[in-house]
Write a protein that holds these residues in place. Structure first.
Motif, PDB file in Angstrom:
ATOM      1  N   SER A 289      21.118 -30.814  -6.896  1.00  9.29           N
ATOM      2  CA  SER A 289      21.652 -30.984  -8.258  1.00  9.29           C
ATOM      3  C   SER A 289      21.528 -32.460  -8.629  1.00  9.29           C
ATOM      4  O   SER A 289      22.314 -33.293  -8.165  1.00  9.29           O
ATOM      5  CB  SER A 289      23.122 -30.546  -8.318  1.00  9.29           C
ATOM      6  OG  SER A 289      23.244 -29.183  -7.989  1.00  9.29           O
ATOM      7  N   PHE A 290      20.508 -32.769  -9.435  1.00 11.24           N
ATOM      8  CA  PHE A 290      20.299 -34.152  -9.860  1.00 11.24           C
ATOM      9  C   PHE A 290      21.235 -34.491 -11.015  1.00 11.24           C
ATOM     10  O   PHE A 290      21.337 -33.721 -11.985  1.00 11.24           O
ATOM     11  CB  PHE A 290      18.852 -34.371 -10.312  1.00 11.24           C
ATOM     12  CG  PHE A 290      17.841 -34.262  -9.208  1.00 11.24           C
ATOM     13  CD1 PHE A 290      18.002 -34.961  -8.023  1.00 11.24           C
ATOM     14  CD2 PHE A 290      16.715 -33.460  -9.347  1.00 11.24           C
ATOM     15  CE1 PHE A 290      17.073 -34.862  -7.005  1.00 11.24           C
ATOM     16  CE2 PHE A 290      15.784 -33.353  -8.340  1.00 11.24           C
ATOM     17  CZ  PHE A 290      15.959 -34.057  -7.157  1.00 11.24           C
TER      18      PHE A 290
ATOM     19  N   ARG B 218      21.348 -44.737 -13.502  1.00 13.80           N
ATOM     20  CA  ARG B 218      21.898 -44.278 -12.220  1.00 13.80           C
ATOM     21  C   ARG B 218      21.264 -42.944 -11.857  1.00 13.80           C
ATOM     22  O   ARG B 218      20.940 -42.143 -12.733  1.00 13.80           O
ATOM     23  CB  ARG B 218      23.417 -44.124 -12.284  1.00 13.80           C
ATOM     24  CG  ARG B 218      24.040 -43.869 -10.896  1.00 13.80           C
ATOM     25  CD  ARG B 218      25.534 -43.605 -10.942  1.00 13.80           C
ATOM     26  NE  ARG B 218      26.282 -44.800 -11.280  1.00 13.80           N
ATOM     27  CZ  ARG B 218      27.604 -44.825 -11.410  1.00 13.80           C
ATOM     28  NH1 ARG B 218      28.306 -43.716 -11.217  1.00 13.80           N
ATOM     29  NH2 ARG B 218      28.221 -45.941 -11.717  1.00 13.80           N
ATOM     30  N   PHE B 219      21.109 -42.716 -10.558  1.00 12.09           N
ATOM     31  CA  PHE B 219      20.451 -41.510 -10.060  1.00 12.09           C
ATOM     32  C   PHE B 219      21.270 -40.983  -8.882  1.00 12.09           C
ATOM     33  O   PHE B 219      21.290 -41.582  -7.817  1.00 12.09           O
ATOM     34  CB  PHE B 219      19.016 -41.856  -9.637  1.00 12.09           C
ATOM     35  CG  PHE B 219      18.198 -40.685  -9.158  1.00 12.09           C
ATOM     36  CD1 PHE B 219      18.475 -39.385  -9.565  1.00 12.09           C
ATOM     37  CD2 PHE B 219      17.133 -40.888  -8.297  1.00 12.09           C
ATOM     38  CE1 PHE B 219      17.711 -38.317  -9.127  1.00 12.09           C
ATOM     39  CE2 PHE B 219      16.361 -39.830  -7.840  1.00 12.09           C
ATOM     40  CZ  PHE B 219      16.656 -38.544  -8.258  1.00 12.09           C
ATOM     41  N   GLU B 220      21.971 -39.869  -9.111  1.00 11.70           N
ATOM     42  CA  GLU B 220      22.793 -39.257  -8.064  1.00 11.70           C
ATOM     43  C   GLU B 220      22.269 -37.863  -7.747  1.00 11.70           C
ATOM     44  O   GLU B 220      21.554 -37.249  -8.539  1.00 11.70           O
ATOM     45  CB  GLU B 220      24.254 -39.145  -8.518  1.00 11.70           C
ATOM     46  CG  GLU B 220      24.973 -40.465  -8.690  1.00 11.70           C
ATOM     47  CD  GLU B 220      26.407 -40.262  -9.159  1.00 11.70           C
ATOM     48  OE1 GLU B 220      26.943 -39.149  -8.972  1.00 11.70           O
ATOM     49  OE2 GLU B 220      26.991 -41.215  -9.708  1.00 11.70           O
ATOM     50  N   VAL B 221      22.653 -37.375  -6.600  1.00  3.32           N
ATOM     51  CA  VAL B 221      22.278 -36.017  -6.211  1.00  3.32           C
ATOM     52  C   VAL B 221      23.448 -35.373  -5.472  1.00  3.32           C
ATOM     53  O   VAL B 221      24.192 -36.048  -4.752  1.00  3.32           O
ATOM     54  CB  VAL B 221      21.002 -36.024  -5.327  1.00  3.32           C
ATOM     55  CG1 VAL B 221      21.265 -36.706  -3.997  1.00  3.32           C
ATOM     56  CG2 VAL B 221      20.470 -34.615  -5.111  1.00  3.32           C
ATOM     57  N   ILE B 222      23.614 -34.071  -5.697  1.00  2.05           N
ATOM     58  CA  ILE B 222      24.569 -33.275  -4.912  1.00  2.05           C
ATOM     59  C   ILE B 222      23.749 -32.232  -4.162  1.00  2.05           C
ATOM     60  O   ILE B 222      23.265 -31.263  -4.764  1.00  2.05           O
ATOM     61  CB  ILE B 222      25.618 -32.586  -5.820  1.00  2.05           C
ATOM     62  CG1 ILE B 222      26.388 -33.634  -6.621  1.00  2.05           C
ATOM     63  CG2 ILE B 222      26.578 -31.738  -4.981  1.00  2.05           C
ATOM     64  CD1 ILE B 222      27.335 -33.041  -7.643  1.00  2.05           C
ATOM     65  N   PRO B 223      23.534 -32.426  -2.864  1.00  2.01           N
ATOM     66  CA  PRO B 223      22.748 -31.449  -2.108  1.00  2.01           C
ATOM     67  C   PRO B 223      23.600 -30.222  -1.760  1.00  2.01           C
ATOM     68  O   PRO B 223      24.781 -30.354  -1.435  1.00  2.01           O
ATOM     69  CB  PRO B 223      22.333 -32.218  -0.857  1.00  2.01           C
ATOM     70  CG  PRO B 223      23.401 -33.251  -0.669  1.00  2.01           C
ATOM     71  CD  PRO B 223      23.961 -33.558  -2.030  1.00  2.01           C
ATOM     72  N   GLN B 224      22.998 -29.048  -1.842  1.00  4.94           N
ATOM     73  CA  GLN B 224      23.694 -27.799  -1.501  1.00  4.94           C
ATOM     74  C   GLN B 224      22.795 -26.930  -0.631  1.00  4.94           C
ATOM     75  O   GLN B 224      21.564 -27.030  -0.705  1.00  4.94           O
ATOM     76  CB  GLN B 224      24.072 -27.029  -2.770  1.00  4.94           C
ATOM     77  CG  GLN B 224      25.127 -27.726  -3.624  1.00  4.94           C
ATOM     78  CD  GLN B 224      25.314 -27.002  -4.952  1.00  4.94           C
ATOM     79  OE1 GLN B 224      24.712 -27.371  -5.955  1.00  4.94           O
ATOM     80  NE2 GLN B 224      26.143 -25.966  -4.960  1.00  4.94           N
TER      81      GLN B 224
ATOM     82  N   VAL C 173      17.970 -42.691  -5.090  1.00 10.03           N
ATOM     83  CA  VAL C 173      18.988 -41.657  -5.229  1.00 10.03           C
ATOM     84  C   VAL C 173      20.151 -41.966  -4.300  1.00 10.03           C
ATOM     85  O   VAL C 173      19.973 -42.551  -3.230  1.00 10.03           O
ATOM     86  CB  VAL C 173      18.397 -40.264  -4.933  1.00 10.03           C
ATOM     87  CG1 VAL C 173      18.137 -40.077  -3.441  1.00 10.03           C
ATOM     88  CG2 VAL C 173      19.291 -39.153  -5.452  1.00 10.03           C
ATOM     89  N   ALA C 174      21.354 -41.605  -4.744  1.00  5.63           N
ATOM     90  CA  ALA C 174      22.557 -41.835  -3.936  1.00  5.63           C
ATOM     91  C   ALA C 174      23.432 -40.595  -3.975  1.00  5.63           C
ATOM     92  O   ALA C 174      23.428 -39.838  -4.953  1.00  5.63           O
ATOM     93  CB  ALA C 174      23.330 -43.047  -4.460  1.00  5.63           C
TER      94      ALA C 174
ATOM     95  N   SER D 219      18.422 -28.504  -9.996  1.00  6.77           N
ATOM     96  CA  SER D 219      18.962 -28.512 -11.355  1.00  6.77           C
ATOM     97  C   SER D 219      19.071 -29.961 -11.814  1.00  6.77           C
ATOM     98  O   SER D 219      19.137 -30.878 -10.989  1.00  6.77           O
ATOM     99  CB  SER D 219      20.329 -27.824 -11.404  1.00  6.77           C
ATOM    100  OG  SER D 219      21.253 -28.504 -10.568  1.00  6.77           O
ATOM    101  N   VAL D 220      19.083 -30.163 -13.132  1.00  3.18           N
ATOM    102  CA  VAL D 220      19.114 -31.514 -13.702  1.00  3.18           C
ATOM    103  C   VAL D 220      20.234 -31.593 -14.728  1.00  3.18           C
ATOM    104  O   VAL D 220      20.342 -30.741 -15.614  1.00  3.18           O
ATOM    105  CB  VAL D 220      17.765 -31.882 -14.366  1.00  3.18           C
ATOM    106  CG1 VAL D 220      17.821 -33.304 -14.936  1.00  3.18           C
ATOM    107  CG2 VAL D 220      16.618 -31.739 -13.387  1.00  3.18           C
TER     108      VAL D 220
END
Length: 642
Positions: A184-185, A206-212, A140-141, A253-254
Motif C-alpha cells: 500500500s503506497f 514523502r514516500f511511505e509503504v504499508i506492506p501486507q 520508501v520508508a 494500491s496507491v
C-alpha cells in the motif's frame, strides 16, 4: 584560561547552527513538477540485510518484471554501495488513487513460484531482508508507531512516530514463513502556487509503504487486473513453503495525500530518525571534557618546560642541572634518523593524503553539498579527492624523507604511492572474491575494478611522484641541534614506558571524544541508516586533532625525559593508539548490536573494520607525529647548546 572559557560557548553556538543544517539542494538540482495524472516512476534500488551485509539487486528474487528492464547508469559511489537502480512494473499516476491492482498476472492466473524460487524467497525472509524502492529519487520508508509508556494509567498514550528505510520482505511466525505480497503506497505531494489560468503543479515530498501479506484465496480479482482486498482481519497471510511450489498474487494500491512539507525540506523525515537530543548532550560533554583536559595538560607542560628551559639556560651550575633533568641530555641524538626512514615517510605521506581528503569531505558535506539525494556522491567524492590529494602526500613524504637523510627518492615515491593503497586494494579484492561467490550486487564489477586501478596508476601515482619530486628538492626541515656521530646509550626504561602501555594511555582521550559519533557512523555503515550529522562530525574531527596533538606532545616529552631518543616510530605508533580502542569497540558492536552468524558476513565485517582501523591509525598517527615533531624542534631551539 578565562578567555578560552569565554570563547568556548560562542564556538559551540556557531557549530550548533551548522549542525542543525538540514539537507538543502545545491544550485543545478532542480525539482520535478508533475501535473495531474502524470506518471511517477517507482524504481527499485536493492535488497539489504544487516544480518548478512550482502546487498542483492531487486530482480535476484522472482518479483514481477516490466516488459523491458532498464538499469540506471550508476556513479562510482553507487556501484561501491551495491546499488543497482532498475525500473519496476508499478503504474503510479500523480494524485490518482488506486484501490488494488494485480501485477503481472493476466486473466486472473496467479503467479507460480518454483520450488527453487520458493526456497530462495524463504531464505531471504529468514535473513531479514529489506526492499528499497524510490519515487522521484525519494526512498520508501515504513512508518512505525511506538506508544510511549510514561504513564501506565493514562489511556491516551503518546504516539512516537519513527520511520525505517525500505520495507520488510516478509516475516516468520511459529516456524512458518510469510511474504509481503501487497504494498500500500502512500505518497505525499506539495501543491505549488501557480497563476489562476495555469494547471496545478505537484511535487512528491514523502514516500511511505504499508506492506501486507494476503493469501491467494482471500484476494478477489477481475479481468481488468483489479482486485478487492479482504475487509478487517478476516484474511490470512501468504505463506511461502520452501519445499513445494507456491501460488500467489503480487498486488499494490496507491493513496495520495496533500502535505505542507516543501520540496526543499522533504528529506527531513529520513534524516531525523535518531534521537538527536542524546547526540547533543554527548557531543557537548565531549567538547567540554576534552578542552578542559587539554587546557590542564597545556598548562602543566608549558609551566614545566619554562622551568626546564630557564634552568638549562642558566650560566651557573649547568652541570648540576643537566644531571637533574633528562630531555636536554639527548640533544645530540634526538634528531638521529630512525630505522626504515622510507617506510616511515611513506606512511606519513599517506596519512597526510587521508587527512586532507577527510577534512575536505567533512567540510563540504557540512555545508550541505553532498546531500543524500545525490546517491553515491559522498563515496565518489572521497575516492577522487584521495587520488588528487596524492600531490600533498607526496610532497610531505619527500621533504621528510630528505630530512631523514634519504637518497632514493624514486623508490620512496613509489613506496608512498603503493604501500597504503596497495594494502587497501588487496584486502578489498580478497573480500570482493567472496562477495562474487555469493552473487551479491555489493561485488565491485570487473570493469569498475579496472577503472579504479587506472585511477590509482593514472592519477594518484603521477601526482605522488610530482609532489615527492618537489618535496625532495625543497630544503629539508631545519633541525635546531646537530646530531652526534656516536649514539648515546639508552638507560633501562620503566614499565610504563613500554610501547603497548603508551598506546593504551594515549588512545583513551581521543577515543573518549569520538566514541558516540562512532556509534552513529557504525549504524550508518552496517545497519543501512542515513548519516547526515556532518556538523557534529566536523566538530568531533577538530576535537580529535586537538586531543591527538596534545597527547602526542605529552608522550614524547615523557619519553625524552626518560632519555630515550628513539621517538620517531614510537610516537607514530602511540599517537594512533585510539585506533586500538576503535577495534575493541568494533568487536563490541559486532557482538552486541549485530545479529551476524555466518562466516562470509563476519569476514566482510572484520575485513572492512580492519581497513577502518588501519586508516584511522594512519590519520591519528600522522596528526600526532607532526605535532610532536614541531614540539621537539621548538623546545630544542629554545635552549642554549654549547
Amino acid at each position: 584560561m578565562a578567555a578560552a572559557m569565554e570563547w568556548l560557548p560562542r564556538s559551540l553556538l556557531l557549530l550548533a547552527l551548522l549542525c542543525e543544517t538540514r539537507a538543502f539542494y545545491v544550485p543545478g538540482v532542480a525539482p520535478i513538477n508533475f501535473h495531474q495524472n502524470d506518471p511517477v516512476e517507482i524504481k527499485a534500488v536493492k535488497l539489504t540485510s544487516s544480518r548478512t551485509q550482502l546487498p542483492y539487486e531487486y530482480y535476484s528474487l522472482p518479483f514481477c518484471r516490466p516488459r523491458k528492464i532498464t538499469y540506471k547508469a550508476e556513479n562510482l559511489g553507487e556501484v561501491l554501495r551495491g546499488d543497482r537502480i532498475v525500473n519496476t512494473p508499478f503504474q503510479v499516476l500523480m494524485n490518482s488513487e488506486k484501490k488494488c491492482e494485480v501485477l503481472c498476472s493476466p486473466a486472473n492466473k496467479p503467479m507460480t513460484l518454483t520450488v527453487e524460487q520458493s526456497r530462495l524467497v524463504a531464505e531471504r525472509i529468514t535473513e531479514d531482508y529489506y526492499v528499497h524502492l524510490i519515487a522521484d529519487n525519494l526512498p520508501v520508508a515504513t512508518r512505525l508507531e511506538l506508544y510511549s509508556s510514561r504513564d501506565s494509567e493514562d489511556k491516551k498514550k503518546e504516539k512516537d512516530v519513527q520511520f525505517e528505510h525500505g520495507y520488510r520482505l516478509g516475516f516468520t511466525d511459529v516456524n512458518k514463513i510469510y511474504l509481503h505480497n501487497h504494498l500500500s503506497f502512500i505518497l505525499y505531494y506539495h501543491r505549488e502556487d501557480v497563476e489562476e489560468d495555469q494547471e496545478h503543479m505537484y511535487r512528491v515530498v514523502r514516500f511511505e509503504v504499508i506492506p501486507q501479506s494476503i493469501r491467494l484465496e482471500d484476494l478477489k480479482t477481475d479481468d481488468k487486473s483489479s482486485c478487492t482486498l479482504p475487509e478487517g482481519t478476516n484474511s490470512s497471510p501468504q505463506e511461502i513453503d520452501p519445499s513445494k511450489e507456491n501460488r500467489l498474487f503480487f498486488t499494490y494500491s496507491v493513496h495520495w495525500e496533500e502535505s505542507d512539507i516543501k520540496w526543499a525540506s522533504r528529506w527531513d523525515t529520513y534524516l531525523t530518525m535518531s534521537d538527536v537530543q542524546i547526540h547533543w548532550f554527548s557531543i557537548i560533554n565531549s567538547v567540554v571534557v576534552v578542552f578542559f583536559l587539554s587546557g590542564i595538560l597545556s598548562m602543566i607542560i608549558i609551566r614545566t618546560l619554562r622551568k626546564d628551559i630557564a634552568n638549562y639556560n642558566k650560566e651557573d651550575d649547568i652541570e648540576d642541572t643537566m644531571e637533574e633533568s633528562g630531555w636536554k641530555l639527548v640533544h645530540g641524538d634526538v634528531f638521529r634518523p630512525p630505522q626504515y626512514p622510507m617506510i616511515l615517510s611513506s606512511l606519513l605521506g599517506s596519512g597526510i593524503q587521508l587527512f586532507c581528503m577527510i577534512l575536505i569531505v567533512i567540510f563540504v558535506a557540512m555545508l550541505g553539498m553532498l546531500s543524500p539525494s545525490s546517491r553515491g556522491a559522498l563515496m565518489t567524492t572521497a575516492c577522487f579527492l584521495f587520488m588528487f590529494m596524492g600531490v600533498f602526500g607526496g610532497f610531505s613524504a619527500g621533504r621528510l624523507y630528505r630530512t631523514l637523510k634519504g637518497h632514493r627518492w624514486k623508490k620512496g615515491a613509489f613506496c608512498t604511492a603503493t604501500l597504503y593503497p596497495g594494502v587497501v586494494f588487496g584486502i578489498c579484492f580478497v573480500l570482493n572474491c567472496f562477495i562474487w561467490g555469493k552473487h551479491s550486487s555489493g561485488a565491485v564489477p570487473f570493469p569498475t575494478m579496472v577503472a579504479l586501478l587506472c585511477m590509482w596508476f593514472g592519477i594518484s601515482l603521477p601526482l605522488v611522484y610530482l609532489g615527492y619530486y618537489f618535496g625532495f628538492r625543497k630544503q629539508p626541515y631545519d633541525n635546531p641541534v646537530r646530531t652526534n656521530q656516536i649514539p648515546r646509550q639508552i638507560p633501562e626504561q620503566r614499565w610504563y614506558m613500554n610501547r603497548f602501555v603508551g598506546i593504551l594511555m594515549a588512545g583513551i582521550l581521543p577515543f573518549g571524544a569520538m566514541f558516540i559519533e562512532l556509534f552513529f557512523i557504525f549504524s550508518a555503515i552496517w545497519e543501512n541508516q542515513f548519516y547526515y550529522l556532518f556538523g557534529f562530525l566536523f566538530l568531533v574531527f577538530i576535537i580529535l586533532v586537538v586531543s591527538c596533538s596534545q597527547i602526542s606532545i605529552v608522550m614524547v616529552y615523557f619519553q625524552l625525559c626518560a632519555e630515550d631518543y628513539r621517538w620517531w616510530w614510537r610516537n607514530f605508533l602511540v599517537s594512533g593508539g585510539s585506533a586500538f580502542y576503535v577495534l575493541v569497540y568494533a568487536i563490541f558492536y559486532f557482538v552486541n548490536k549485530l545479529d551476524i552468524v555466518e562466516f562470509i558476513p563476519s569476514l566482510l565485517y572484520f575485513g572492512y573494520t580492519a581497513l577502518m582501523v588501519l586508516s584511522f591509525w594512519l590519520l591519528t598517527g600522522t596528526i600526532g607525529f607532526y605535532a610532536a615533531y614541531m614540539f621537539v624542534r621548538k623546545i630544542y631551539a629554545a635552549v642554549k647548546i654549547d
